[in-house]
Design a protein around this motif. Structure first.
Motif, short mmCIF file in Angstrom:
data_model
loop_
_atom_site.label_atom_id
_atom_site.label_comp_id
_atom_site.label_asym_id
_atom_site.label_seq_id
_atom_site.Cartn_x
_atom_site.Cartn_y
_atom_site.Cartn_z
N SER A 173 0.83 -1.21 0.00
CA SER A 173 0.00 0.00 0.00
C SER A 173 0.87 1.26 0.00
O SER A 173 0.50 2.27 -0.60
CB SER A 173 -0.93 0.00 1.21
OG SER A 173 -0.19 -0.02 2.43
N GLN A 176 1.86 1.91 -3.65
CA GLN A 176 0.74 2.43 -4.42
C GLN A 176 0.41 3.86 -4.04
O GLN A 176 0.14 4.71 -4.90
CB GLN A 176 -0.49 1.53 -4.22
CG GLN A 176 -0.36 0.15 -4.83
CD GLN A 176 -1.63 -0.66 -4.67
OE1 GLN A 176 -2.35 -0.52 -3.69
NE2 GLN A 176 -1.90 -1.53 -5.64
N GLN A 198 -8.11 3.33 -11.89
CA GLN A 198 -7.50 2.38 -10.95
C GLN A 198 -8.49 1.99 -9.86
O GLN A 198 -9.13 2.84 -9.24
CB GLN A 198 -6.25 2.98 -10.32
CG GLN A 198 -5.19 3.39 -11.33
CD GLN A 198 -4.93 2.32 -12.38
OE1 GLN A 198 -4.56 1.19 -12.05
NE2 GLN A 198 -5.14 2.68 -13.64
N THR A 199 -8.59 0.70 -9.64
CA THR A 199 -9.44 0.17 -8.56
C THR A 199 -8.56 -0.14 -7.36
O THR A 199 -7.65 -0.97 -7.44
CB THR A 199 -10.15 -1.12 -9.01
OG1 THR A 199 -10.96 -0.83 -10.16
CG2 THR A 199 -11.02 -1.67 -7.89
N VAL A 200 -8.81 0.56 -6.26
CA VAL A 200 -8.02 0.36 -5.05
C VAL A 200 -8.96 0.12 -3.88
O VAL A 200 -10.07 0.65 -3.84
CB VAL A 200 -7.11 1.58 -4.77
CG1 VAL A 200 -6.07 1.74 -5.87
CG2 VAL A 200 -7.92 2.86 -4.63
N THR A 201 -8.53 -0.70 -2.94
CA THR A 201 -9.37 -1.05 -1.80
C THR A 201 -8.78 -0.62 -0.46
O THR A 201 -9.52 -0.37 0.49
CB THR A 201 -9.62 -2.57 -1.77
OG1 THR A 201 -8.35 -3.25 -1.73
CG2 THR A 201 -10.39 -3.01 -3.01
N ASP A 202 -7.47 -0.55 -0.38
CA ASP A 202 -6.84 -0.14 0.87
C ASP A 202 -7.25 1.30 1.21
O ASP A 202 -7.17 2.18 0.35
CB ASP A 202 -5.32 -0.24 0.75
CG ASP A 202 -4.61 0.14 2.04
OD1 ASP A 202 -4.36 -0.75 2.85
OD2 ASP A 202 -4.32 1.35 2.22
N PRO A 203 -7.67 1.58 2.44
CA PRO A 203 -8.13 2.93 2.79
C PRO A 203 -7.09 4.02 2.55
O PRO A 203 -7.43 5.11 2.07
CB PRO A 203 -8.47 2.80 4.29
CG PRO A 203 -8.77 1.35 4.48
CD PRO A 203 -7.87 0.62 3.55
N ARG A 206 -6.84 4.58 -1.15
CA ARG A 206 -8.04 5.26 -1.62
C ARG A 206 -7.97 6.75 -1.35
O ARG A 206 -8.36 7.58 -2.18
CB ARG A 206 -9.29 4.65 -0.97
CG ARG A 206 -9.63 3.26 -1.50
CD ARG A 206 -10.69 2.58 -0.67
NE ARG A 206 -11.95 3.32 -0.68
CZ ARG A 206 -13.01 2.98 0.04
NH1 ARG A 206 -12.96 1.91 0.84
NH2 ARG A 206 -14.12 3.66 -0.03
N LYS A 209 -5.58 8.24 -3.82
CA LYS A 209 -6.20 8.38 -5.14
C LYS A 209 -7.13 9.58 -5.17
O LYS A 209 -7.10 10.37 -6.14
CB LYS A 209 -6.99 7.10 -5.48
CG LYS A 209 -7.75 7.20 -6.80
CD LYS A 209 -8.57 5.95 -7.09
CE LYS A 209 -9.43 6.15 -8.33
NZ LYS A 209 -10.23 4.94 -8.66
#
Length: 243
Positions: A173, A176, A198-203, A206, A209
């Motif tokens: 993370s 990224q 971009q698809t991101v899930t980590d807070p 995110r 981003k």
């Protein structure tokens, strides 16, 4: 800092003078920037006189600042400028120190050196202390904030492409997040569209981003006006107060 102040700081401190006395790496960088070749001679003299440590590792396993390596980087800049620091980037034991000085010099040639370095090497570790990640972090510091350097089109394209390529192979993370933050320094065609996709899930990622999208949209809008030199000074002053 007056010229004689560095010698005074090096000659006093709670521990052995080989630890650096009261000298910190930031002192060496500022001294090198202020006094050039004369400062380089003085830094080199003090390093030899007091036997500053190379790697900072003491016999009992504890550590002190590796001032001898900081000295090498600051001497290189004082005598040969950014070109000499760029040469040090080829030595992994000194690259970290050269990158730190480049980050403080804050010129367009520093960005060029850091971009060229990142594009010609790869990270050997996922640790943030790896020279590659440190160089990318320095690029983020130099270009992504409103008071940062504004890159010419070709360098923005290199930075955008570097971020996209690095993000594709990022495994943490932190990596990224760093990529998305650094992208703010390249507000050009393709950067915003790529970030949106971009698809991101980590807070944490995110949030990075969201910040990148906000910055890119603002800088790409027709109403955006870069801050003046005085406004940049105020931004830097406020950031220093917030730290």
């Amino acid at each position: 800092m007056k010229f004689n102040d560095l010698a005074r700081k090096a000659a006093k401190g709670p521990g052995p003078l080989s630890y650096g006395g009261s000298v910190h790496p930031e002192d060496l960088i500022r001294f090198s920037l202020a006094y050039g070749a004369d400062g380089a001679d003085e830094i080199e003299r003090l390093s030899k006189q007091h036997g500053w440590h190379e790697d900072g590792l003491l016999e009992d396993g504890s550590r002190v600042a590796p001032l001898a390596r900081w000295a090498v980087a600051c001497v290189a800049y004082g005598r040969g400028g950014v070109a000499s620091l760029q040469h040090l980037l080829t030595d992994r034991t000194l690259a970290t120190f050269a990158i730190a000085v480049l980050e403080q010099v804050r010129t367009a040639s520093c960005v060029t050196a850091l971009l060229d370095y990142c594009m010609s090497t790869t990270a050997l570790s996922d640790e943030p202390s790896d020279p590659f990640w440190q160089a990318l972090s320095a690029l983020n510091t130099l270009t992504s904030f409103d008071d940062g350097l504004v890159l010419p089109q070709d360098q923005q394209e290199k930075l955008r492409d570097l971020v996209i390529e690095t993000f594709a192979s990022a495994t943490t993370s932190h990596q990224q997040t760093l990529c998305l933050c650094a992208l703010r320094g390249a507000p050009i065609e393709g950067a915003l569209e790529w970030a949106e996709a971009q698809t991101v899930t980590d807070p944490t990622v995110r949030r990075a981003k969201a910040a990148a999208l906000k910055s890119l949209r603002r800088r790409l809008s027709g109403a955006y006006k870069p801050p003046s030199a005085e406004q940049k000074r105020q931004i830097r002053r406020q950031r220093a107060l917030d730290v």
